[in-house]
Motif scaffolding. Structure first.
Motif, PDB file in Angstrom:
ATOM      1  N   LEU A  22     -11.863  38.169 135.098  1.00 58.24           N
ATOM      2  CA  LEU A  22     -12.636  39.403 135.184  1.00 58.24           C
ATOM      3  C   LEU A  22     -12.132  40.436 134.171  1.00 58.24           C
ATOM      4  CD1 LEU A  22     -12.944  39.633 139.067  1.00 58.24           C
ATOM      5  CD2 LEU A  22     -14.648  38.783 137.444  1.00 58.24           C
ATOM      6  N   MET A  23     -10.812  40.480 133.999  1.00 55.15           N
ATOM      7  CA  MET A  23     -10.236  41.414 133.031  1.00 55.15           C
ATOM      8  C   MET A  23     -10.712  41.092 131.620  1.00 55.15           C
ATOM      9  SD  MET A  23      -8.355  44.056 132.900  1.00 55.15           S
ATOM     10  CE  MET A  23      -8.507  44.918 131.366  1.00 55.15           C
ATOM     11  N   ASN A  24     -10.930  39.830 131.331  1.00 56.11           N
ATOM     12  CA  ASN A  24     -11.450  39.464 130.017  1.00 56.11           C
ATOM     13  C   ASN A  24     -12.830  40.080 129.804  1.00 56.11           C
ATOM     14  OD1 ASN A  24     -11.268  38.090 127.471  1.00 56.11           O
ATOM     15  ND2 ASN A  24     -12.728  36.613 128.276  1.00 56.11           N
ATOM     16  N   PHE A  25     -13.671  40.079 130.833  1.00 59.33           N
ATOM     17  CA  PHE A  25     -14.997  40.698 130.713  1.00 59.33           C
ATOM     18  C   PHE A  25     -14.883  42.212 130.532  1.00 59.33           C
ATOM     19  CE2 PHE A  25     -16.438  36.685 132.622  1.00 59.33           C
ATOM     20  CZ  PHE A  25     -17.422  36.364 131.706  1.00 59.33           C
ATOM     21  N   VAL A  26     -13.903  42.819 131.164  1.00 59.71           N
ATOM     22  CA  VAL A  26     -13.672  44.252 130.958  1.00 59.71           C
ATOM     23  C   VAL A  26     -13.305  44.504 129.498  1.00 59.71           C
ATOM     24  CG1 VAL A  26     -12.197  46.212 131.592  1.00 59.71           C
ATOM     25  CG2 VAL A  26     -13.041  44.663 133.364  1.00 59.71           C
ATOM     26  N   HIS A  27     -12.455  43.643 128.944  1.00 58.34           N
ATOM     27  CA  HIS A  27     -12.091  43.759 127.524  1.00 58.34           C
ATOM     28  C   HIS A  27     -13.315  43.599 126.619  1.00 58.34           C
ATOM     29  CE1 HIS A  27      -7.783  44.196 126.743  1.00 58.34           C
ATOM     30  NE2 HIS A  27      -7.580  43.589 127.902  1.00 58.34           N
ATOM     31  N   ALA A  62      -9.154  48.750 120.079  1.00 60.92           N
ATOM     32  CA  ALA A  62      -9.767  48.042 121.208  1.00 60.92           C
ATOM     33  C   ALA A  62      -9.832  46.542 120.924  1.00 60.92           C
ATOM     34  CB  ALA A  62     -11.161  48.597 121.484  1.00 60.92           C
ATOM     35  N   GLN A  63     -10.186  46.186 119.702  1.00 61.81           N
ATOM     36  CA  GLN A  63     -10.278  44.779 119.320  1.00 61.81           C
ATOM     37  C   GLN A  63      -8.890  44.120 119.356  1.00 61.81           C
ATOM     38  OE1 GLN A  63     -12.432  42.610 119.359  1.00 61.81           O
ATOM     39  NE2 GLN A  63     -13.166  41.970 117.363  1.00 61.81           N
ATOM     40  N   ARG A  64      -7.886  44.831 118.885  1.00 60.74           N
ATOM     41  CA  ARG A  64      -6.523  44.283 118.887  1.00 60.74           C
ATOM     42  C   ARG A  64      -6.004  44.138 120.315  1.00 60.74           C
ATOM     43  NH1 ARG A  64      -3.911  40.682 118.263  1.00 60.74           N
ATOM     44  NH2 ARG A  64      -1.689  40.891 118.381  1.00 60.74           N
ATOM     45  N   SER A  65      -6.357  45.089 121.181  1.00 62.52           N
ATOM     46  CA  SER A  65      -5.970  44.999 122.585  1.00 62.52           C
ATOM     47  C   SER A  65      -6.562  43.752 123.219  1.00 62.52           C
ATOM     48  CB  SER A  65      -6.441  46.247 123.326  1.00 62.52           C
ATOM     49  OG  SER A  65      -6.225  46.129 124.707  1.00 62.52           O
ATOM     50  N   HIS A  66      -7.812  43.473 122.906  1.00 67.05           N
ATOM     51  CA  HIS A  66      -8.458  42.278 123.448  1.00 67.05           C
ATOM     52  C   HIS A  66      -7.807  41.013 122.900  1.00 67.05           C
ATOM     53  CE1 HIS A  66     -12.379  39.777 124.057  1.00 67.05           C
ATOM     54  NE2 HIS A  66     -11.531  39.596 125.036  1.00 67.05           N
ATOM     55  N   ALA A  67      -7.521  41.003 121.613  1.00 66.51           N
ATOM     56  CA  ALA A  67      -6.868  39.834 121.014  1.00 66.51           C
ATOM     57  C   ALA A  67      -5.497  39.600 121.652  1.00 66.51           C
ATOM     58  CB  ALA A  67      -6.735  40.021 119.505  1.00 66.51           C
ATOM     59  N   ASN A  68      -4.747  40.672 121.882  1.00 61.56           N
ATOM     60  CA  ASN A  68      -3.436  40.542 122.506  1.00 61.56           C
ATOM     61  C   ASN A  68      -3.562  40.005 123.931  1.00 61.56           C
ATOM     62  OD1 ASN A  68      -1.112  41.917 124.242  1.00 61.56           O
ATOM     63  ND2 ASN A  68      -0.351  41.546 122.169  1.00 61.56           N
TER      64      ASN A  68
END
Length: 147
Positions: A22-27, A62-68
């Motif tokens: 679910l956190m992935n969808f939030v990202h 935001a993109q880097r946060s998702h990648a991390n």
């Protein structure tokens, strides 16, 4: 055929694991929001280097946060599922803590700031991740050694 019994509390482990999905969808939603604000077209993964405006910077954060998140999710899930075999409630609590701290990390990082330092707000995810890693290692050693 070999079989083993799983503690009913392992359900909490599975719920904690599901929280990471679910956190992935939030990202995804968060990154999409900042992409739209920065007007960065697909298929670009990041805003071009010549863009120095605040919207582009926040999108890149935001993109880097998702990648991390994606870089760390797989190993954390493995550790969570293994540690949960021996310590289901503790592992589930640590998995849930990891997800909460990943949210805080995402929000802080996405705010931009000097060199993305907002990410330090959620850096405690490492404590949960390393704790799960240690617990999973101990679980494996305990099985081998008969502890």
């Amino acid at each position: 055929m070999a079989s083993f019994t799983v503690d009913p509390s392992y359900g909490y482990v599975l719920m904690a694991a599901t929280s990471t999905f679910l956190m992935n969808f939030v990202h995804i939603s968060n990154t999409g929001k900042y992409r739209k604000l920065a007007k960065v077209p697909y298929p670009l993964s990041y805003a071009p280097a010549d863009r120095t405006d605040d919207a582009a910077h926040k999108f890149n954060c935001a993109q880097r946060s998702h990648a991390n998140f994606i870089e760390n999710q797989v190993s954390t899930l493995g550790a969570l599922l293994i540690a949960g075999l021996r310590y289901p409630v503790t592992a589930a609590a640590m998995g849930a803590g990891w997800t909460v701290m990943r949210y805080v990390y995402m929000v802080g990082y996405s705010q931009g700031g000097d060199q993305g330092k907002g990410r330090y707000k959620g850096i405690a995810f490492w404590l949960f991740q390393l704790g799960l890693l240690g617990m999973s290692g101990y679980t494996g050693a305990a099985l081998v050694m008969g502890w």
